[in-house]
Design a protein around this motif. Structure first.
Motif, PDB file in Angstrom:
ATOM      1  N   ALA A 151      42.129  59.548   9.786  1.00 46.29           N
ATOM      2  CA  ALA A 151      43.184  58.883   9.026  1.00 46.29           C
ATOM      3  C   ALA A 151      44.517  59.471   9.460  1.00 46.29           C
ATOM      4  O   ALA A 151      44.762  60.667   9.273  1.00 46.29           O
ATOM      5  N   GLY A 179      48.628  59.268   9.157  1.00 47.64           N
ATOM      6  CA  GLY A 179      49.728  58.776   8.347  1.00 47.64           C
ATOM      7  C   GLY A 179      50.939  58.445   9.203  1.00 47.64           C
ATOM      8  O   GLY A 179      51.245  59.173  10.153  1.00 47.64           O
ATOM      9  N   TYR A 232      41.878  54.953  10.202  1.00 44.30           N
ATOM     10  CA  TYR A 232      42.978  54.369   9.451  1.00 44.30           C
ATOM     11  C   TYR A 232      44.318  54.760  10.056  1.00 44.30           C
ATOM     12  O   TYR A 232      44.515  55.912  10.463  1.00 44.30           O
ATOM     13  N   VAL A 276      50.199  60.754   1.518  1.00 45.88           N
ATOM     14  CA  VAL A 276      49.853  60.874   2.937  1.00 45.88           C
ATOM     15  C   VAL A 276      49.204  62.232   3.216  1.00 45.88           C
ATOM     16  O   VAL A 276      48.202  62.325   3.935  1.00 45.88           O
ATOM     17  N   CYS A 308      45.485  61.846   4.657  1.00 47.87           N
ATOM     18  CA  CYS A 308      45.464  61.772   6.119  1.00 47.87           C
ATOM     19  C   CYS A 308      45.181  63.116   6.787  1.00 47.87           C
ATOM     20  O   CYS A 308      45.460  64.174   6.240  1.00 47.87           O
TER      21      CYS A 308
END
Length: 230
Positions: free
Chosen positions: A38, A40, A199, A209, A213
């Motif tokens: 993930a 951000g 993501y 975030v 993330c």
């Protein structure tokens, strides 16, 4: 959340974009995203976040630079659109209010899995709604009958219908109550554990975030600042 270091799923090399050939929006932006990661993406309004998202999705052309997905230069094909999906900030603007949820979710299955029978599509719609925390009864409601959180869950189910490997989340929580935001984040984390989906999470909320993330990318005046790990 641990991340296995392998070949990048998405690789962006020196992407630049200008507005009307005068104003620089993105200036040689380069970064990578890996499976099960993930990332951000933050920046002030006008920093170029939305333009970058549209370029990644092949909805907007860059002036220069290259985007690779699974080591291949990206082309705007049905196969690419199957692997990379997006959930937008405002679900109300992306869901046809005249259609019930069942047809909204089924649409992607028809496009990306044309050989499925009607019965098989029904089972997949039911599974997708359950996966995002909706009941089967929601399948027969119109989109405008749903709450904001339910609409965003439908948007997520639609995006997941193609079984993507990368999901771009463009401010997906900004219009939701705090309690609903927490539920959606937990859902996204669980989905990643189950599927190893990657993501790109675009947000103004630094605390969210940092929580969600693995790494943060910050756009300032069209340039990326050094990447930071969390």
């Amino acid at each position: 959340m641990g991340v296995a270091v392998t070949e990048p799923l998405l690789k962006v090399e020196k992407v630049s974009c200008t507005y009307r050939r005068k104003y620089s929006i993105l200036n040689e932006v380069s970064f990578e995203i890996y499976e099960n990661e993930a990332v951000g993406l933050m920046g002030d309004s006008g920093a170029g976040k939305s333009s970058l998202a549209r370029i990644l999705l092949q909805l907007q052309n860059a002036d220069s630079g290259t985007i690779f997905f699974q080591n291949r230069a990206v082309q705007n094909t049905l196969e690419f659109r199957k692997k990379v999906q997006i959930v937008f900030q405002d679900a109300s603007s992306t869901l046809n209010p005249n259609l019930i949820v069942y047809y909204l979710v089924e649409e992607g299955l028809k496009i990306h899995f044309p050989l499925l029978t009607r019965a098989e599509r029904r089972l997949r719609v039911e599974s997708l709604l359950k996966r995002v925390g909706l009941e089967w009864e929601h399948a027969f409601r119109a989109a405008d009958e749903l709450s904001g959180g339910q609409k965003q869950r439908v948007s997520l189910a639609r995006a997941l219908a193609s079984e993507p490997q990368l999901l771009i989340l463009d401010e997906p929580l900004s219009q939701l109550d705090m309690s609903i935001q927490a539920d959606i984040l937990k859902l996204l984390i669980q989905l990643q554990k189950e599927t190893k989906i990657a993501y790109l999470f675009i947000s103004h909320d630094e605390e969210t975030v940092k929580y969600f993330c693995h790494r943060i990318l910050k756009l300032q005046h069209g340039r990326l600042t050094p990447q930071s790990s969390i």
